[in-house]
Design an enzyme around this catalytic site. Structure first.
Site, PDB file in Angstrom:
ATOM      1  N   GLU A   1    -104.188 -30.027 -10.565  1.00  0.00           N
ATOM      2  CA  GLU A   1    -104.515 -29.670  -9.172  1.00  0.00           C
ATOM      3  C   GLU A   1    -105.524 -30.769  -8.656  1.00  0.00           C
ATOM      4  O   GLU A   1    -106.604 -31.254  -9.330  1.00  0.00           O
ATOM      5  CB  GLU A   1    -105.481 -28.227  -9.361  1.00  0.00           C
TER       6      GLU A   1
ATOM      7  N   LYS B   1    -124.104 -15.948  -7.200  1.00  0.00           N
ATOM      8  CA  LYS B   1    -124.448 -17.369  -7.426  1.00  0.00           C
ATOM      9  C   LYS B   1    -123.560 -18.172  -6.710  1.00  0.00           C
ATOM     10  O   LYS B   1    -122.352 -18.349  -7.144  1.00  0.00           O
ATOM     11  CB  LYS B   1    -124.559 -17.809  -8.938  1.00  0.00           C
TER      12      LYS B   1
ATOM     13  N   GLU C   1    -110.030 -16.361 -10.351  1.00  0.00           N
ATOM     14  CA  GLU C   1    -109.234 -16.750  -9.402  1.00  0.00           C
ATOM     15  C   GLU C   1    -109.490 -18.467  -9.346  1.00  0.00           C
ATOM     16  O   GLU C   1    -110.280 -18.972  -9.067  1.00  0.00           O
ATOM     17  CB  GLU C   1    -109.667 -16.452  -7.991  1.00  0.00           C
TER      18      GLU C   1
ATOM     19  N   CYS D   1    -107.281 -23.156  -2.739  1.00  0.00           N
ATOM     20  CA  CYS D   1    -106.567 -22.967  -3.917  1.00  0.00           C
ATOM     21  C   CYS D   1    -104.846 -22.659  -3.761  1.00  0.00           C
ATOM     22  O   CYS D   1    -104.148 -22.662  -4.649  1.00  0.00           O
ATOM     23  CB  CYS D   1    -107.017 -21.444  -4.509  1.00  0.00           C
TER      24      CYS D   1
HETATM   25  O1  TXE Z   1    -115.673 -26.291  -9.552  1.00  0.00           O
HETATM   26  P1  TXE Z   1    -116.157 -25.224 -10.356  1.00  0.00           P
HETATM   27  P2  TXE Z   1    -115.845 -27.872  -8.780  1.00  0.00           P
HETATM   28  C1  TXE Z   1    -110.929 -26.607  -8.526  1.00  0.00           C
HETATM   29  C2  TXE Z   1    -110.676 -28.014  -7.908  1.00  0.00           C
HETATM   30  C3  TXE Z   1    -111.629 -28.870  -7.893  1.00  0.00           C
HETATM   31  C4  TXE Z   1    -112.391 -28.461  -9.268  1.00  0.00           C
HETATM   32  C5  TXE Z   1    -113.573 -28.695  -9.502  1.00  0.00           C
HETATM   33  O2  TXE Z   1    -109.291 -28.489  -8.389  1.00  0.00           O
HETATM   34  O3  TXE Z   1    -111.451 -30.026  -7.937  1.00  0.00           O
HETATM   35  O4  TXE Z   1    -111.999 -26.997  -9.381  1.00  0.00           O
HETATM   36  O5  TXE Z   1    -114.453 -28.327  -8.657  1.00  0.00           O
HETATM   37  C6  TXE Z   1    -120.098 -22.824 -10.803  1.00  0.00           C
HETATM   38  N1  TXE Z   1    -120.721 -21.245 -15.758  1.00  0.00           N
HETATM   39  N2  TXE Z   1    -111.620 -25.801  -7.677  1.00  0.00           N
HETATM   40  O6  TXE Z   1    -116.289 -28.648 -10.178  1.00  0.00           O
HETATM   41  O7  TXE Z   1    -117.160 -26.105 -11.450  1.00  0.00           O
HETATM   42  C7  TXE Z   1    -120.323 -23.576  -9.833  1.00  0.00           C
HETATM   43  O8  TXE Z   1    -121.705 -23.866  -9.586  1.00  0.00           O
HETATM   44  C8  TXE Z   1    -120.722 -20.518 -14.718  1.00  0.00           C
HETATM   45  C9  TXE Z   1    -110.569 -24.644  -7.256  1.00  0.00           C
HETATM   46  O9  TXE Z   1    -116.889 -27.697  -7.892  1.00  0.00           O
HETATM   47  O10 TXE Z   1    -115.156 -24.284 -10.663  1.00  0.00           O
HETATM   48  C10 TXE Z   1    -119.837 -23.041  -8.498  1.00  0.00           C
HETATM   49  O11 TXE Z   1    -120.698 -22.114  -8.134  1.00  0.00           O
HETATM   50  N3  TXE Z   1    -120.549 -21.002 -13.454  1.00  0.00           N
HETATM   51  C11 TXE Z   1    -111.239 -23.664  -6.508  1.00  0.00           C
HETATM   52  C12 TXE Z   1    -118.566 -22.268  -9.273  1.00  0.00           C
HETATM   53  O12 TXE Z   1    -118.862 -22.376 -10.326  1.00  0.00           O
HETATM   54  C13 TXE Z   1    -120.262 -22.563 -13.399  1.00  0.00           C
HETATM   55  C14 TXE Z   1    -112.523 -23.786  -5.781  1.00  0.00           C
HETATM   56  C15 TXE Z   1    -116.899 -23.343  -8.920  1.00  0.00           C
HETATM   57  O13 TXE Z   1    -117.280 -24.328  -9.453  1.00  0.00           O
HETATM   58  C16 TXE Z   1    -120.027 -23.092 -14.686  1.00  0.00           C
HETATM   59  C17 TXE Z   1    -113.336 -24.676  -6.106  1.00  0.00           C
HETATM   60  C18 TXE Z   1    -120.280 -22.692 -15.716  1.00  0.00           C
HETATM   61  N4  TXE Z   1    -120.515 -23.310 -16.645  1.00  0.00           N
HETATM   62  C19 TXE Z   1    -112.591 -25.617  -7.109  1.00  0.00           C
HETATM   63  N5  TXE Z   1    -119.982 -24.381 -14.125  1.00  0.00           N
HETATM   64  C20 TXE Z   1    -110.458 -22.492  -6.075  1.00  0.00           C
HETATM   65  N6  TXE Z   1    -109.770 -21.506  -6.939  1.00  0.00           N
HETATM   66  O14 TXE Z   1    -110.444 -22.051  -4.795  1.00  0.00           O
HETATM   67  C21 TXE Z   1    -119.809 -24.489 -12.607  1.00  0.00           C
HETATM   68  N7  TXE Z   1    -119.990 -23.201 -12.307  1.00  0.00           N
END
Ligand code: TXE
Length: 495
Positions: A388, A178, A253, A287
């Site tokens: 972050e 996904k 991660e 990240c």
């Molecule tokens: O990330 P999400 P978001 C951090 C960064 C950013 C913050 C929010 O600080 O500002 O996260 O970003 C899926 N159950 N990073 O909201 O929600 C979602 O659809 C299962 C760090 O965009 O973590 C997407 O595919 N899955 C980072 C994935 O999770 C769920 C990279 C990541 O989205 C879900 C991105 C749920 N309940 C953001 N809710 C890194 N580590 O590199 C969402 N998703």
């Protein structure tokens, strides 16, 4: 909407829309306009994809395929990605606004993961145990887990998927992917190559849609054996809790607040470039962003001035153009989050040395741009130094000596990455020992490889991606006991 490109999912080897026939728009962050559509999937699609992956794991050609042949499929997929790197990179840039040069670099490098893990596929060995009991022959086997769900974010969609896909498949699992709802298109385009490579139906499936409705259904599905997730820490905690219901394996991660530490004895010009690459590459949306620049007090003014001057010269613009150095940020919510943090930083008394808002260049008006921003005199207790942001905001924090540098570096809930700039070899090794983070770079920053384990300490996550260790994240160990003697000993006591 008629001229939008439509990307479809793949379930059980078939290209498909969502069960509900709904679609979601994919928006180009540079133009602010929708350019593509992806299926809007829900629980029905999730079940179909998981059942398909489960069938492929238990029956059919994948279940009986030799590890050597699995490895060949992986290597073939690597070759096809190399062939189509430009096309896939262009899709990624259109979806997430990151520089084409960056995405193309990632795409060109990605095949190496498929070659490396393809090579490892038939080197997964158990062992014969020198057991302490007579007449027993005991050995271990390493076996795949089953259906893996891979949930990926928007910042580097295909690279972060590859870090999961290559070891999961090499180990013999099947997978449901996904991608982020913001950047699904490149993953769906990759599926054409999966088909061309000859993977059996059902081994790799995709579903696209929102995290809160689709992602959580996948995580909690009882047929899923493992969840591999990259994203934010709050979502990561929800994924961890969801996976706990059926005691699933997890790899998480989750980003960080990485310290990039400049000592007075460093080559200052190199350190300045390291600071820039740590935070302004990819508009800070990585990240491993070195978002806290710790600078020894005696060179604090010099380093601050040089970093500001360098960042000031960065060219914002169309991410497809070679001369652009900073593109837009990927999502509107992310832009709002970044701008809100600028207000928070000012409110807490941090001194804005550069940027601090959105650019006023009319050429950039439609895109989701944020100015490269630098705050000086930041204290590590400020929110801007603790949370972050995931955007182009650098906090510069002064320190006196090694002891204070270590204390500030480790005073964070995170522990993903870190940088140390010094010409003193003793200091380099000592800092590498003392920093509580999964990666320490000395006199460099942002280096990754398929050969080097990557992952977080503390709230930056669980498990490692890349390197030989990564394949163990997708395997479980079985002990087999063969009785070589006649008869059964006293059945009422432990053998
Ligand atoms: O990330 P999400 P978001 C951090 C960064 C950013 C913050 C929010 O600080 O500002 O996260 O970003 C899926 N159950 N990073 O909201 O929600 C979602 O659809 C299962 C760090 O965009 O973590 C997407 O595919 N899955 C980072 C994935 O999770 C769920 C990279 C990541 O989205 C879900 C991105 C749920 N309940 C953001 N809710 C890194 N580590 O590199 C969402 N998703």
């Amino acid at each position: 909407m008629a001229d939008l490109v439509r990307f479809k999912n793949t379930v059980d080897g078939q290209s498909c829309e969502s069960v509900s026939s709904r679609w979601l728009a994919s928006v180009n962050p540079y133009t602010g306009e929708a350019w593509a559509e992806i299926p809007h999937c829900d629980a029905d699609d999730a079940s179909a994809a998981i059942e398909s992956a489960h069938r492929a794991f238990t029956k059919g050609p994948w279940a009986t395929m030799t590890a050597t042949n699995r490895g060949k499929l992986l290597r073939r997929l690597g070759d096809l990605i190399a062939r189509d790197a430009e096309k896939l990179a262009a899709i990624e840039t259109r979806d997430n606004g990151k520089l084409y040069a960056e995405m193309h670099g990632q795409l060109r490098y990605m095949p190496e993961w498929f070659y490396y893990f393809g090579g490892l596929a038939d080197k997964i060995e158990g062992g014969v145990l020198p057991i302490d009991k007579p007449n027993l022959f005991t050995y271990t086997k390493k076996e795949p887990l089953g259906v893996v769900v891979a949930i990926t974010p928007w910042n580097s969609p295909l690279l972060l998927l590859t870090w999961k896909l290559a070891p999961a498949l090499a180990a013999g699992n099947t997978i449901v992917i996904k991608p982020s709802e913001f950047t699904s298109c490149s993953t769906l385009a990759l599926m054409e190559l999966v088909k061309e490579a000859g993977f059996p139906d059902g081994v790799i499936n995709t579903v696209t849609g929102y995290g809160h409705e689709l992602g959580s259904t996948l995580v909690e599905h009882p047929m899923v054996a493992k969840v591999a997730f990259t994203g934010g820490d709050a979502t990561g905690a929800a994924v961890y809790a969801g996976a706990a219901k059926h005691i699933k394996h997890v790899t998480l991660e989750l980003g960080g607040k990485s310290p990039n530490i400049v000592f007075a004895d460093a080559n200052i010009d190199d350190a300045v470039k390291g600071a820039i690459s740590g935070i302004f590459a990819a508009s800070g949306q990585t990240c491993i962003a070195g978002s806290r620049l710790l600078v020894q007090r005696s060179v604090y003014e010099e380093v601050s001035q040089k970093v500001v001057a360098f960042a000031k010269s960065a060219r914002l613009g169309n991410p497809m153009e070679e001369t652009t150095q900073v593109g837009p940020v990927t999502t509107l919510p992310q832009r709002k989050k970044i701008l809100d943090y600028m207000d928070v930083a000012r409110g807490e008394g941090a001194r804005c040395l550069l940027g601090g808002g959105t650019p006023d260049d009319p050429e950039l008006a439609k895109g989701w741009f944020v100015e490269p921003t630098i705050f000086g005199d930041v204290s590590n207790s400020m929110r801007i130094a603790r949370e972050e942001v995931f955007g182009p905001i650098l906090s510069i924090i002064p320190f006196e000596d090694d002891e204070e540098a270590v204390e500030i570096a480790n005073d964070t809930i995170y522990g993903l990455a870190s940088g140390v700039w010094t010409s003193n070899i003793r200091r380099a090794f000592t800092m590498a020992d003392r920093i509580r983070a999964g990666t320490v770079w000395v006199n460099t920053y942002r280096a990754v490889s398929f050969m080097a384990p990557f992952g977080g300490y503390k709230m930056s996550g669980i498990g490692r991606e890349s390197g030989q260790a990564a394949i163990d994240e997708y395997l479980q160990t079985k002990s087999v006991w063969i009785n070589l003697a006649e008869g059964v000993a006293n059945p009422f006591v432990l053998r």
